[in-house]
Scaffold this active site. Structure first.
Site, PDB file in Angstrom:
ATOM      1  CG  ASP A  38      -2.129   0.908   1.049  1.00 50.11           C
ATOM      2  OD1 ASP A  38      -3.190   0.381   0.655  1.00 50.11           O
ATOM      3  OD2 ASP A  38      -2.020   2.127   1.282  1.00 50.11           O
ATOM      4  CG  ASP A  61       3.898   5.864  -6.044  1.00 48.35           C
ATOM      5  OD1 ASP A  61       2.893   5.509  -6.703  1.00 48.35           O
ATOM      6  OD2 ASP A  61       4.453   6.974  -6.187  1.00 48.35           O
ATOM      7  CE1 TYR A 153     -11.942   3.929  -9.952  1.00 54.08           C
ATOM      8  CE2 TYR A 153     -14.143   3.454 -10.781  1.00 54.08           C
ATOM      9  CZ  TYR A 153     -13.069   3.131  -9.966  1.00 54.08           C
ATOM     10  OH  TYR A 153     -13.127   2.000  -9.173  1.00 54.08           O
ATOM     11  CE  LYS A 157     -10.759   0.596 -11.228  1.00 54.27           C
ATOM     12  NZ  LYS A 157      -9.700  -0.287 -10.662  1.00 54.27           N
TER      13      LYS A 157
END
Length: 245
Positions: A38, A61, A153, A157
């Site tokens: 993370d 990252d 987004y 995606k």
């Protein structure tokens, strides 16, 4: 839990909370050793400690080529190999076309597309040598149907789906499978930021008439990580309660 993934070695990105944490927990419960990665290393370490033995938290990252390579190297060293990679890390920067900044667009596309690509590239290098492995990419129903206020987004995606199929074709003859999951409305910290009205309106469009639980996405990840899906690659599985069909 069953030993569905007994002896498997897995890495999950964006694993400090939400769907990523539930995926890591599910893989671990099914017998896998798991590295939780993370951007917030402290939370990843804390999350791994909460899962128990055979779990390690690392900072990463996913937009950094060096970070992702370091993650795969360290995970492979810790685990003794790499059988499963779950590209789950993601962000949102929602805004209308009129109000969205170039920075908002670039940030979302970079995390999802560059992050997923870097993960696939680094993990597949290890898996190709082993002649086995399963890579699972988290897309979204937003990438199939599009969402207002999410041009960044939704595009990112949708791109994950194309990338999944291309990588699956490249890696199939090396014994490496690449699949994608498109969750719908899932109860996570990300959707908790929605207004109650917006959440209810979205929920009303779902044939099953409810939002999903992170565990319901994690169960499909466990399936794709296991030999139960041994003849599946390049697929996109919708976990959406029927939304968007």
């Amino acid at each position: 839990m069953s030993g569905l993934l007994e002896g498997r070695r897995a890495v999950v990105t964006g694993a400090a909370q939400g769907i990523g944490l539930e995926i890591a927990r599910s893989l671990h419960e099914h017998g896998a050793s798991v590295v939780l990665a993370d951007l917030d290393e402290a939370r990843a370490v804390e999350a791994a400690a909460g899962i128990g033995e055979r779990a390690l938290g690392l900072g990463c990252d996913v937009t950094s080529e060096d970070d992702v390579q370091r993650l795969v190297d360290r995970a492979t060293e810790y685990l003794g190999g790499l059988d499963v990679l779950v590209n789950n890390a993601g962000i949102t920067r929602d805004a209308s076309l009129k109000k969205m900044t170039l920075e908002d667009f670039d940030a979302v596309v970079t995390v999802h597309l560059r992050g997923t690509w870097l993960g696939i590239r680094a993990a597949s290098a290890v898996m190709r040598e082993q002649k086995s492995g399963s890579i699972i990419n988290l897309s979204s129903m937003s990438g199939k149907v599009g969402n207002p206020g999410q041009t960044n987004y939704s595009a990112a995606k949708a791109g994950v789906v194309g990338m999944t199929k291309a990588a699956a074709k490249e890696l199939a003859h090396h014994g490496v499978r690449v699949n994608a999951i498109q969750p719908g409305l899932i109860k996570t910290p990300m959707t908790a930021a929605m207004s109650p009205e917006a959440f209810a309106a979205t929920e009303a469009t779902i044939p099953m008439r409810r939002a999903g639980e992170p565990a319901e996405v994690a169960a499909v990840v466990a399936f794709l990580a296991s030999d139960l899906s041994s003849y599946m690659t390049g697929t996109v599985l919708e976990v959406s309660g029927g939304r968007g069909m």
